[in-house]
Design an enzyme around this catalytic site. Sequence first.
Site, PDB file in Angstrom:
ATOM      1  N   ARG A 171       0.849  -1.183   0.000  1.00 33.74           N
ATOM      2  CA  ARG A 171       0.000   0.000   0.000  1.00 33.74           C
ATOM      3  C   ARG A 171       0.885   1.233   0.000  1.00 33.74           C
ATOM      4  NH1 ARG A 171      -1.156   2.605   4.869  1.00 33.74           N
ATOM      5  NH2 ARG A 171       0.058   1.859   6.639  1.00 33.74           N
ATOM      6  N   ARG A 175      -3.013  10.520   2.568  1.00 31.24           N
ATOM      7  CA  ARG A 175      -3.716  11.239   3.638  1.00 31.24           C
ATOM      8  C   ARG A 175      -4.438  12.435   3.035  1.00 31.24           C
ATOM      9  NH1 ARG A 175       0.747  11.742   8.461  1.00 31.24           N
ATOM     10  NH2 ARG A 175       1.253   9.528   8.660  1.00 31.24           N
ATOM     11  N   ARG A 259      20.027  -4.994   1.621  1.00 27.36           N
ATOM     12  CA  ARG A 259      20.444  -3.768   0.967  1.00 27.36           C
ATOM     13  C   ARG A 259      21.325  -3.011   1.948  1.00 27.36           C
ATOM     14  NH1 ARG A 259      20.807  -2.805  -4.039  1.00 27.36           N
ATOM     15  NH2 ARG A 259      20.257  -0.590  -3.869  1.00 27.36           N
ATOM     16  N   ARG A 291      18.548  10.701  -0.235  1.00 31.15           N
ATOM     17  CA  ARG A 291      18.143  11.819   0.626  1.00 31.15           C
ATOM     18  C   ARG A 291      19.364  12.534   1.180  1.00 31.15           C
ATOM     19  NH1 ARG A 291      15.471   8.935   6.018  1.00 31.15           N
ATOM     20  NH2 ARG A 291      17.206   7.553   6.539  1.00 31.15           N
ATOM     21  N   GLU A 311      22.863  10.207   1.503  1.00 29.60           N
ATOM     22  CA  GLU A 311      22.659   8.776   1.734  1.00 29.60           C
ATOM     23  C   GLU A 311      22.503   8.063   0.393  1.00 29.60           C
ATOM     24  OE1 GLU A 311      19.094   6.415   3.858  1.00 29.60           O
ATOM     25  OE2 GLU A 311      20.166   7.819   5.175  1.00 29.60           O
ATOM     26  N   TYR A 359      12.921  -5.932   9.326  1.00 25.23           N
ATOM     27  CA  TYR A 359      13.090  -4.506   9.576  1.00 25.23           C
ATOM     28  C   TYR A 359      12.210  -4.120  10.758  1.00 25.23           C
ATOM     29  CZ  TYR A 359      13.227   0.506   9.075  1.00 25.23           C
ATOM     30  OH  TYR A 359      13.413   1.842   9.316  1.00 25.23           O
ATOM     31  N   ASP A 361      11.314  -0.960  13.605  1.00 29.36           N
ATOM     32  CA  ASP A 361      11.522   0.374  14.146  1.00 29.36           C
ATOM     33  C   ASP A 361      12.128   0.250  15.540  1.00 29.36           C
ATOM     34  OD1 ASP A 361      10.572   1.867  11.970  1.00 29.36           O
ATOM     35  OD2 ASP A 361       8.489   1.591  12.609  1.00 29.36           O
TER      36      ASP A 361
END
Length: 380
Positions: A171, A175, A259, A291, A311, A359, A361
């Site tokens: 997805r 917003r 990666r 970025r 980066e 991954y 957080d």
Amino acid sequence: MKYDYLIVGAGLYGSVFAHEMNKIGRRVRLIDRRQHIAGNIYTEEMEGIQVHRYGAHIFHTSDKQVWNYVNQFAEFNHYINSPVARYREELYNLPFNMNTFNRMWGVVTPAQAKAKIAEQIADLGIKEPKNLEEQALSLVGADVYEKLVRGYTEKQWGRDCKELPAFIIKRLPLRFTYDNNYFNDRYQGIPVGGYTIMVEKMLQGIEVLTGVSYRDFATGQEESGGRVTDREGNIYEKVVYTGMIDEYFDFALGHLEYRSLRFETEVLTDCDNYQGNAVVNYTEREIPYTRVIEHKHFEFGTQPGTVITREYPALWQEGEEPYYPINDEKNDTLFKQYLELAKTRSNVIFGGRLGQYRYYDMDKVIAQALEAVEREKVEL
């Protein structure tokens, strides 16, 4: 000497586990192959600015227990992550929201934005997406995809979007409010003074050795799950391993894929504000970095100079730093085989992003470590 735990990796998982076990009187020793603690959240001071050495890390969580936990070790500021995407000379707010859609199409109401996106999706007529490009187009339409998704994604993965599987993007959040806050979590911020100080407080009173790899440190281990010894003859009842699970087993079943990232940091002493925002994403494929981070903005700095980091995504190769597991079908199947092998090591706890090939957080890593601590307490 006899220790209860040898903890491999001084990132969040290892540091939280070490702190909690030390608190209840367990004897722990922590090693890390890098020359510093704090893992990927390591920050170092440059020009009076806390520089995020391994990319931007913004702490965010909706878990009040985790939020209260980290506030034992640091005071958090009120930084809100509101990145900007740059496509050529155009600037767009992220995540995709009404500010983004207004800049792109001039629409001013949610109904107008939804109608524009729906129109573009309908024009494409994609029923069953066959690759990532078709999947993204079927979710957000052509304009958002071309300007904000395609180039950035191709740089991240090092492949054309048509060559990437559709399931990578399940997805793309849209917003329909004028809200630039990237995270929906209730709690958010950056530790005042940086993450390294926070981890140092976690590790007070704990033996820590940096610049030491597990393979060079541990000399003996029972295959059936016995004690581990080091070169000095010290004995460890259990190992908490936060490195790559396939590396622990000497890649016996093959290599898991990742990666990687490369960071290029520059000190600008004659510039006090390089880009006006902490994070600016570059979405053109032609620009090699994804970025630019301007670190002073994480703490609302007023220093006369500034520090920026570009980066660059990179293909991971053995010996380099792995950052992002590639959780496709092939790698997940191989990881499950390593999990079966891990069951033969009853004295080893595998944790963190690399130990569990996921991954996570930061708040999820902390929660995971605290859960492991509770499981260990039951066995004491």
